[in-house]
Design an enzyme around this catalytic site. Structure first.
Site, PDB file in Angstrom:
ATOM      1  N   ARG A 143       0.738  -1.061  -0.031  1.00  0.00           N
ATOM      2  CA  ARG A 143      -0.030  -0.054   0.001  1.00  0.00           C
ATOM      3  C   ARG A 143       0.802   1.183   0.098  1.00  0.00           C
ATOM      4  O   ARG A 143       0.288   2.407   0.135  1.00  0.00           O
ATOM      5  CB  ARG A 143      -1.042  -0.069   1.061  1.00  0.00           C
ATOM      6  CG  ARG A 143      -1.961  -1.107   1.283  1.00  0.00           C
ATOM      7  CD  ARG A 143      -3.056  -1.048   2.182  1.00  0.00           C
ATOM      8  NE  ARG A 143      -2.524  -0.747   3.522  1.00  0.00           N
ATOM      9  CZ  ARG A 143      -3.266  -0.554   4.714  1.00  0.00           C
ATOM     10  NH1 ARG A 143      -4.621  -0.262   4.595  1.00  0.00           N
ATOM     11  NH2 ARG A 143      -2.833  -0.690   5.958  1.00  0.00           N
ATOM     12  N   ASP A 144       2.220   1.281   0.098  1.00  0.00           N
ATOM     13  CA  ASP A 144       3.005   2.570   0.034  1.00  0.00           C
ATOM     14  C   ASP A 144       4.136   1.986  -0.709  1.00  0.00           C
ATOM     15  O   ASP A 144       5.374   2.680  -0.244  1.00  0.00           O
ATOM     16  CB  ASP A 144       3.300   2.722   1.530  1.00  0.00           C
ATOM     17  CG  ASP A 144       3.750   4.206   1.649  1.00  0.00           C
ATOM     18  OD1 ASP A 144       3.519   5.057   0.637  1.00  0.00           O
ATOM     19  OD2 ASP A 144       4.405   4.777   2.584  1.00  0.00           O
ATOM     20  N   LEU A 145       4.283   1.228  -1.898  1.00  0.00           N
ATOM     21  CA  LEU A 145       5.436   1.220  -2.735  1.00  0.00           C
ATOM     22  C   LEU A 145       5.737   2.464  -3.381  1.00  0.00           C
ATOM     23  O   LEU A 145       4.897   3.300  -4.163  1.00  0.00           O
ATOM     24  CB  LEU A 145       5.047   0.154  -3.661  1.00  0.00           C
ATOM     25  CG  LEU A 145       6.266   0.058  -4.693  1.00  0.00           C
ATOM     26  CD1 LEU A 145       7.269  -0.795  -3.930  1.00  0.00           C
ATOM     27  CD2 LEU A 145       5.910  -0.996  -5.626  1.00  0.00           C
TER      28      LEU A 145
END
Length: 732
Positions: A143-145
């Site tokens: 969710r936060d690449l």
């Protein structure tokens, strides 16, 4: 080059001196959730220890998020992540310790050196797609690449910062009032339906990261997060500057509809073989002092690119006599019950071919003689690595038979375990991480230059055929003379190990995408398992490896993993708690359909590897805690099953293997081979550390020892394979 950080004054004035047993020796940086410190483990490994900010430690929701981050990071620890060494999310100041990972972030690399060359870009795409595949298989959505969460190392990209929330870094909120992700790399559904996101959000982020790596900017750019959010949801991405051959694939990744995006496997398939042959990630001219740690998003200048700290400062500590200690990324190869020892399908032959490497070196001071007729083993050491920094990984092929080893930069070799003589070498220029050869049927399967498994003649070392199976860990599960491969759609294919011919192909009833964890040679059964998304239960299926027939199938309570068989066809499984630690062993009797015994462990273990002798299970945690418990059937629950416990002092341990004379052997990350008396629970021998070039370096993979009669074979970060007399560990 920006100066290295120095310890000293920092906005967080109330620095703790310790996180658990780890002394915090320097501040490396501060992020939205906490401060990251330099520390080291008992065995000398350098660690990045993240400690939550004091005000947030009092916030129950922040604590819950931190517990989630720790659990996710532990669950996905592997070849593509920074391994978690230790953590305590319930401490007064919650903390988590991970290993250092050498290499700059992608954000730093692009900022200093500009867009990536096409070959390096293709390799980055392939590496990140492979990383996302493994992350998603573990049931985790990142969710936060983004570029600052990608570390570039000589062995490929590492994805870090799982579950990190930075709610005070932006006014952009989700329904819960907290920002989940970074706007330039968030998918449309993260803004529209944040509670319904799935793995495709990571593929969208992958597309945005590729654009950044190729152009130095994102596909949606603005100083305002609100404008970026609008562009992500409504506008088409700007792909100007993306290489033409990659632009269509990137456009698919950035599709507005999640259903239109490719899976990570489809991304790798679209790239084709050239992605494995591209140049290394990190350019040769990179600054040696720039080393990023796996830490929270930093705040050096408020920019998104500057979210990871650099190398440890030259702190004046008596435990740092050298000024340039660099600890390599450490990943424990986790295939429960199927480590190097599980590959010991005895066979092979003799013979020697031209071109073998020089003979082995005799270990000074060791006993002379041979293992024949119970004689002593003469220690030996053979250096295999021709270049690079890889550690050899080996598989046995018979007591007194052959030993097969692979090492990056050299290829695959056959060694005579009696004296360390190299019988043949199948060279390979592949520079990725090597994986243990698989001895199946009448061939040896090892990695080829294209990243696939290649079959070799065990006597001559010549290539017999190439397979369609990846050489990555877990891609091909050895079950006797059968290889089992699971596709992303859940289809299981069984191949004859010798010929490569298909034996059967089908989906296992009730499973979506199973994994195989254990093969029992006596019954011929391979055990598949799959955790329910809720974590409430595990579906276990016993499959006849040769025919594909399901012998039995049960849904059992809890998050379980098969690790061994015991007794009359009973199955032993580990059970994880809500923090993803192992808290119990479960002994299941398929004949009765009930859990015969549930064995509560006296303390939880992080990712233990399990080996059994009779009813006794030996559990070796990642941090070196060794526990012996009696799993003997008695019905109900057992709370007093502990036989003994031992803190080995090893900061990171391999899977354990059992040998003759009641000894258990395992390796440490610094190349030591250790022996424990299983009757008394005492350490009875260990070899010296075998460092790489005299430096404190740690292997990216930590192979288990191989036992062949009295001969115990270990591998080390110095590129060597060595043998000792397993019956005389006191003389090591």
């Amino acid at each position: 080059m920006p100066p290295l950080r120095e310890p000293g004054a920092h906005p967080e004035a109330e620095f703790p001196q310790y996180a658990g047993a780890y002394r915090l020796d320097a501040c490396l940086g501060s992020g939205g959730m906490g401060v990251v410190h330099l520390a080291r483990s008992a065995s000398g490994m350098q660690l990045a220890v993240k400690v939550v900010h004091a005000p947030y430690a009092a916030d129950p929701e922040f604590r819950a998020r931190f517990r989630q981050e720790v659990a996710a990071a532990r669950r996905v620890s592997g070849a593509f992540t920074a391994p978690v060494v230790d953590a305590d999310p319930e401490a007064e100041r919650p903390w988590m310790a991970t290993l250092y990972v050498p290499g700059p972030t992608l954000a730093e690399q692009v900022k200093r050196n500009g867009p990536m060359a096409p070959a390096a870009l293709r390799r980055l795409v392939a590496g990140l797609a492979e990383a996302l595949r493994d992350i998603h298989r573990a049931g985790v959505i990142h969710r936060d690449l983004k570029p600052s969460n990608v570390l570039l190392t000589d062995g490929g990209p590492k994805v870090i910062d799982f579950g990190i929330s930075r709610p005070y870094d932006s006014d952009l909120r989700t329904e819960t009032g907290k920002l989940i992700g970074s706007p330039p790399y968030m998918a449309p559904e993260q803004f529209q339906r944040p509670r319904e996101v799935g793995p495709p959000v990571d593929v969208f982020a992958l597309g945005a990261v590729i654009v950044h790596a190729a152009t130095g900017r994102g596909p949606f750019d603005s100083d305002s997060p609100y404008i970026v959010a609008y562009q992500v949801v409504h506008d088409q991405p700007d792909l100007g500057g993306v290489p033409e051959e990659l632009a269509p694939l990137v456009a698919r990744c950035l599709a507005k509809d999640p259903a239109d995006r490719p899976t990570p496997d489809e991304v790798m398939a679209a790239l084709g073989p050239p992605s494995y042959e591209a140049a290394a990630f990190v350019p040769a001219q990179r600054r040696r002092a720039v080393v990023a740690a796996a830490v929270p998003d930093g705040e050096r200048d408020g920019s998104e690119e500057d979210t990871h700290v650099r190398a440890a400062p030259p702190v004046r500590r008596r435990w740092l006599p050298r000024a340039r200690l660099v600890v390599a990324a450490a990943v424990l190869l986790l295939v429960a019950g199927a480590g190097a020892g599980a590959y010991a399908v005895w066979g092979g032959g003799g013979g020697r071919t031209e071109g073998s490497r020089p003979g082995p070196e005799a270990e000074a001071g060791g006993p002379k003689g041979g293992p024949e007729d119970g004689g002593a083993v003469a220690p030996w050491r053979t250096e295999l690595r021709a270049s690079g920094s890889g550690t050899p990984v080996c598989a046995g092929a018979g007591a007194g038979g052959a030993l097969y080893c692979s090492v990056a930069g050299t290829g695959t070799v056959r060694i005579d375990p009696a004296d360390g003589r190299v019988v043949w070498t199948a060279r390979s220029s592949a520079d990725g991480a090597a994986h243990a050869p698989i001895v199946s049927g009448a061939v040896v399967l090892a990695g080829g230059p294209d990243g696939k498994l290649r079959a070799f003649d065990p006597v001559k070392g010549t290539a017999v055929r190439d397979t369609s199976l990846s050489a990555s860990p877990g891609a091909a599960f050895p079950a006797g003379d059968t290889l089992l491969a699971v596709a992303d759609d859940g289809t299981v294919t069984a191949l004859d190990g010798a010929s490569g011919a298909s034996r059967w192909k089908k989906r296992l009833a009730g499973h979506v995408r199973p994994d195989f964890a254990l093969y029992d040679g006596g019954s011929g059964l391979a055990y598949a398992f799959e955790h329910a998304p809720s974590g409430a239960s595990t579906l276990v299926t016993a499959v006849d490896a040769g025919s594909g027939r399901a012998a039995w199938q049960r849904r059992l309570d809890g998050v379980l993993t098969p690790v061994s068989t015991a007794g009359a066809g009973e199955l032993v499984l580990t059970a994880m708690d809500e923090n993803s630690d192992t808290a119990e062993l479960v002994r299941y009797a398929p004949a009765s359909g009930v859990a015969a015994t549930r064995i509560a462990l006296p303390f939880t273990l992080d990712g233990p590897q399990v080996v059994m002798a009779g009813d006794v299970a030996y559990l070796l945690g990642r941090g070196g805690s060794l526990l012996a418990v009696d799993t003997g059937a008695g019905g109900g629950a057992k709370t007093d099953a502990e036989l003994w416990r031992l803190e080995t002092g090893v900061g990171r341990a391999s899977a354990p293997v059992l040998g003759e004379g009641g000894h258990l052997y395992f390796s440490a990350a610094d190349g030591r081979l250790l022996a424990v008396d299983t009757g008394r629970g005492t350490l009875v021998g260990q070899t010296r550390a075998r460092l790489s070039g005299g430096k404190l370096t740690y292997a990216s993979d930590l192979p288990a020892p191989v036992v062949a009669g009295r001969v115990v074979v270990g591998t080390a970060p110095d590129g060597s394979v060595f043998a000792v007399d397993g019956a005389e560990p006191g003389g090591w």
